[in-house]
Design an enzyme around this catalytic site. Structure first.
Site, mmCIF file in Angstrom:
data_model
loop_
_atom_site.group_PDB
_atom_site.id
_atom_site.type_symbol
_atom_site.label_atom_id
_atom_site.label_comp_id
_atom_site.label_asym_id
_atom_site.label_seq_id
_atom_site.Cartn_x
_atom_site.Cartn_y
_atom_site.Cartn_z
ATOM 1 N N LYS A 33 33.216 14.233 61.144
ATOM 2 C CA LYS A 33 31.999 13.810 60.870
ATOM 3 C C LYS A 33 31.111 15.340 61.528
ATOM 4 O O LYS A 33 29.916 15.744 60.829
ATOM 5 C CB LYS A 33 31.194 12.859 62.135
ATOM 6 C CG LYS A 33 31.134 13.271 63.273
ATOM 7 C CD LYS A 33 30.955 12.187 64.417
ATOM 8 C CE LYS A 33 31.437 12.401 65.959
ATOM 9 N NZ LYS A 33 30.450 13.857 65.924
ATOM 10 N N THR A 34 32.090 16.013 62.400
ATOM 11 C CA THR A 34 31.452 16.959 62.862
ATOM 12 C C THR A 34 31.635 18.397 62.059
ATOM 13 O O THR A 34 30.670 19.267 61.437
ATOM 14 C CB THR A 34 32.475 18.132 63.732
ATOM 15 O OG1 THR A 34 32.248 17.139 65.753
ATOM 16 C CG2 THR A 34 31.549 19.271 64.663
ATOM 17 N N ASP A 218 23.447 13.843 66.606
ATOM 18 C CA ASP A 218 24.503 12.992 65.777
ATOM 19 C C ASP A 218 24.401 12.292 66.610
ATOM 20 O O ASP A 218 24.232 11.907 67.666
ATOM 21 C CB ASP A 218 25.339 14.755 67.103
ATOM 22 C CG ASP A 218 26.962 13.730 66.722
ATOM 23 O OD1 ASP A 218 27.227 13.664 65.814
ATOM 24 O OD2 ASP A 218 27.717 14.888 67.317
ATOM 25 N N GLU A 219 25.446 11.508 67.040
ATOM 26 C CA GLU A 219 26.054 10.199 67.505
ATOM 27 C C GLU A 219 24.484 9.381 68.115
ATOM 28 O O GLU A 219 24.361 9.293 69.255
ATOM 29 C CB GLU A 219 27.076 10.495 69.087
ATOM 30 C CG GLU A 219 27.317 11.770 69.536
ATOM 31 C CD GLU A 219 29.112 10.804 68.799
ATOM 32 O OE1 GLU A 219 28.771 9.906 68.230
ATOM 33 O OE2 GLU A 219 30.126 11.601 69.744
ATOM 34 N N GLN A 249 32.117 3.033 67.692
ATOM 35 C CA GLN A 249 31.873 4.144 69.346
ATOM 36 C C GLN A 249 31.447 3.931 70.619
ATOM 37 O O GLN A 249 30.274 4.899 71.083
ATOM 38 C CB GLN A 249 32.076 5.459 68.441
ATOM 39 C CG GLN A 249 33.736 4.988 67.650
ATOM 40 C CD GLN A 249 33.946 6.357 67.600
ATOM 41 O OE1 GLN A 249 34.282 7.451 68.367
ATOM 42 N NE2 GLN A 249 33.794 7.023 66.315
ATOM 43 N N ARG A 600 42.067 8.242 70.575
ATOM 44 C CA ARG A 600 41.346 9.712 71.123
ATOM 45 C C ARG A 600 43.069 10.051 70.126
ATOM 46 O O ARG A 600 43.457 11.146 70.068
ATOM 47 C CB ARG A 600 41.282 9.545 72.373
ATOM 48 C CG ARG A 600 40.307 9.255 72.669
ATOM 49 C CD ARG A 600 39.384 9.618 72.237
ATOM 50 N NE ARG A 600 38.148 9.018 70.796
ATOM 51 C CZ ARG A 600 37.791 9.038 69.951
ATOM 52 N NH1 ARG A 600 37.123 10.268 69.684
ATOM 53 N NH2 ARG A 600 37.246 8.544 68.743
#
Length: 743
Positions: A33-34, A218-219, A249, A600
């Site tokens: 996504k980044t 973002d997020e 998430q 993670r």
């Protein structure tokens, strides 16, 4: 520079090239996504969009800095005019420009949680409210939750029903008045005040709608009501809004995040285009399969199927331990094993836990075994006393109306006592002015001695002096001058203790932080520096260069990745936490948290639980987490039960046995109870003479188990038994309904 979009996968590329109108990018864990966000900004610039027209909002400074660094490698043109940063930093910047519309000066202070709590405590004292129940911290948290829901004092007055709520209502109103008087805003105000500004002054809203024609968030699943409202207001005119998020998430409900925001996006922007990033680049197939089966148990979710071209990878390990101390030792053992096997470094490991209190036993074991570690989420650097003291001296230069900082400075001034400070506060309240106004006219106050007046005049002169100097000398010289003048380093050197040396090191680190800030900002000012440090999050302090194992809560780990991950404390009441098991919505958030923890991991995942753990000062027998029991057989078949899930007595820690991988870690052996000598013939009444260490039994209620030890004899004979389904139980044998299995 030509932007090469061929390195993106097809869905990523579609998301990047869609720049007109609203779009929602559902980005699964590890799906890049980044990369998509940075490429999208670069593509906007390459398409002729002015950087002045772009607003990019993130949730951490770390994410914003990473995006800036990546964009700098993608484009030749300057992108300095892009407003990119966290919600709080961006809107603090906006408020610096427009604060006078709301009656604030542009040099307003930003209160952190400690500052807010201190102010609330003073208000409670003023109203003669006891500060033990509720505590000022509890009141601050309550008020913050109200603000997250955009409930202001006026609205809350009609909602407050109970005695407790009525008390909060009064404190809340006084708290907001005090903030205004102090020319200060708390974290929540940095989001509420822009909304107030936009609604009161439509021309200001239109100004920023014209300024930010392209908005990226973002997020998005972590936005609260205020953040959602700000974004919606700004995007209303041009609707060029791109959001990136993953409902799986969403783990911040406890701090006001509303997962419904991402579910409602299609309703808010009916013409939005949806892109799903489902290819995972981070984890092995085994890790990803486990994550997928975990999250599928949640009923409320957006449909997506994560997949990867990565190899199957190693099997996942499940560690069962007798105690939390044993769990910590086994983590150390596995860290050394992995390092020897894979030739990796300490910094490649992270140990995750549900709550900060779990870190103590893990820290003890790491120290005993000479394993370096860094802990994220302890006392933050800028919350340490010596740093807070210096920051108070700096804050009153920028904003003398900041009563909280000024009172802290007066408390630190030798010769000025509590009685004097109380008198000054009382005078300020009586005249309805700030404390600094009293100090400016202190020579005319008869109630104070000449000696005290001179000391107070010194404080006033200090403020005037550095207000002048901040315009005349560089930031680093200014801060060094303040540190020298207040004499904090000299005092600490005279103490000459280990603690004072550590504090000196912290102050030197602060001076380094000032220098770094000056070097990275052409127009660095004291005001900007103070704003920057007040908005630093725990995760922004993560040093990826230090070769040490990282310890952190799962909440802090979102957005990070590590080659080897340990998820600890997978026990009922701990993970999921006890309060979450009563409500489906809360339980689903805990399951999402487990999903975040799993994803993670890049190459190796360890999960662990203990049968006994110290909780609230006493040993508690634990049951393994329902999340482990939910794992289907086809997945659990590939999970290695490390050291044997059917725990055998030989796995009990020997208090005298030295560790083969580092210095010894000693455990206290459980003392055996002495049998009562009066019952000399109790063996005749022994219901289970065959019950002894290592024997397998079947209990009518608890199922199959292994005897760990026995105490007493005859009618008083007891056994400590580990049952596969419920953990350790202490059984009085004469009442037990169980049978001994043939060996």
């Amino acid at each position: 520079m030509y932007l090469n979009l061929n390195i993106l996968n097809p869905e990523q590329r579609k998301a990047v090239e869609e720049i007109e109108g609203p779009s929602m990018i559902i980005a699964g864990a590890g799906s890049g996504k980044t990369r998509v966000l940075t490429f999208k900004i670069a593509y906007l610039l390459e398409s002729g969009v002015s950087p002045f027209d772009i607003l990019a909002l993130t949730f951490t400074n770390k994410a914003a800095n990473e995006m800036k660094e990546r964009i700098s490698r993608l484009v030749n043109s300057s992108f300095d005019k892009i407003w990119m940063g966290t919600f709080h930093s961006i809107f603090a910047r906006l408020l610096r420009i427009e604060a006078d519309y709301l009656g604030f000066n542009r040099n307003f202070s930003i209160y952190d949680t400690d500052d807010s709590t201190s102010l609330i405590k003073q208000i409670m004292i003023n109203f003669s409210y006891p500060t033990d129940n509720p505590t000022p911290k509890a009141v601050q948290n309550f008020i913050s939750n109200l603000k997250n829901k955009m409930i202001l004092p006026k609205e809350f007055s009609s909602l407050a029903k109970t005695v407790y709520e009525k008390k909060i209502e009064i404190i809340y109103e006084e708290y907001q008045k005090a903030l205004f008087k102090n020319n200060a805003m708390d974290f929540d105000d940095l989001l509420l005040k822009p909304i107030e500004l936009f609604r009161r002054y439509p021309e200001i809203l239109e100004k920023y709608q014209e300024r930010f024609k392209f908005i990226l968030v973002d997020e998005y699943q972590d936005t609260n009501k205020a953040q959602y409202t700000i974004v919606k207001l700004l995007a209303e005119k041009y609707k060029n809004l791109s959001i990136v998020g993953d409902d799986a998430q969403s783990i911040y409900k406890w701090r006001g995040a509303e997962i419904q925001n991402i579910f409602d996006f299609q309703d808010d922007f009916t013409e939005c285009k949806i892109f799903k990033l489902e290819q995972n680049y981070r984890s092995t197939q085994n890790i990803l399969k486990l994550a997928g089966t975990v999250i599928k148990k949640n009923k409320k979710q957006m449909e997506k199927n994560l997949w990867t071209q990565n190899a199957d990878g190693e099997n996942i390990h499940l560690i069962e331990s007798m105690t939390d101390r044993d769990e910590a030792v086994r983590i150390c053992r596995n860290i050394y094993d992995e390092m020897q096997k894979k030739k990796i470094n300490f910094k490649d490991f992270v140990v995750l836990y549900r709550t900060n209190v779990q870190s103590r036993t893990i820290e003890d074991a790491l120290r005993h075994n000479n394993i370096p570690y860094v802990i994220i989420g302890g006392i933050r650097f800028y919350q340490r006393k010596e740093i807070k003291d210096i920051l108070a001296f700096l804050k009153i230069i920028v904003n003398p109306s900041d009563n909280e900082s000024l009172v802290r400075v007066l408390n630190l001034k030798a010769g000025i006592g509590k009685t004097t400070i109380d008198k000054i506060i009382s005078m300020a309240e009586k005249e309805n002015v700030q404390i600094f106004e009293i100090l400016k006219n202190i020579s005319g106050i008869k109630e104070l001695s000449s000696k005290v007046k001179n000391l107070l005049i010194e404080v006033s002169n200090y403020i005037y002096k550095y207000q002048y100097l901040q315009e005349e000398i560089p930031l680093t010289e200014l801060v060094n001058g303040v540190v020298d003048e207040i004499g904090i380093m000299r005092t600490l050197r005279l103490e000459n203790t280990v603690e004072s040396e550590e504090r000196i090191g912290n102050i030197q680190e602060l001076l380094s932080a000032v220098a770094e800030f000056r070097d990275s900002n052409d127009d660095a000012s004291l005001e900007m520096f103070l704003q920057n440090v007040s908005l630093v999050a725990d995760i922004d302090n993560l040093d990826n260069q230090k070769n040490a194992v990282t310890l952190m809560t799962i909440h802090s780990a979102k957005g990070l990745e590590f080659p080897v991950v340990f998820i600890t404390g997978l026990e009922e009441g701990l993970f999921p936490v006890s309060g979450a098991t009563m409500y489906e919505e809360e339980l689903e958030e805990e399951r999402r948290l487990f999903y975040v923890a799993i994803t993670r991991a890049k190459t190796k995942l360890y999960m662990s639980f203990a049968n006994q753990r110290y909780r609230f000062g006493t040993p508690s027998f634990q049951m393994k987490s329902r999340f482990l029991k939910e794992i289907p057989e086809e997945i659990s078949a590939n999970i290695i039960t490390f050291e044997g899930i059917k725990l055998k007595p030989s796995f009990r820690s020997d208090p005298e046995k030295k560790s083969s991988f580092g210095p010894s870690v000693k455990f206290n052996a459980t003392p055996k109870k002495k049998p009562d000598s009066e019952h000399f013939n109790e063996e005749l009444h022994d219901k289970f003479p065959d019950i002894k260490k290592g024997v397998t039994v079947t209990h009518n209620t608890f199922g199959k188990g292994t005897v760990l030890n026995t105490t007493g004899k005859g009618l008083d004979k007891k056994a400590e038994i580990y049952f596969d389904d419920v953990g350790i139980k202490k059984i009085i044998l004469r009442y037990a309904k169980m049978t001994v299995q043939d060996s």
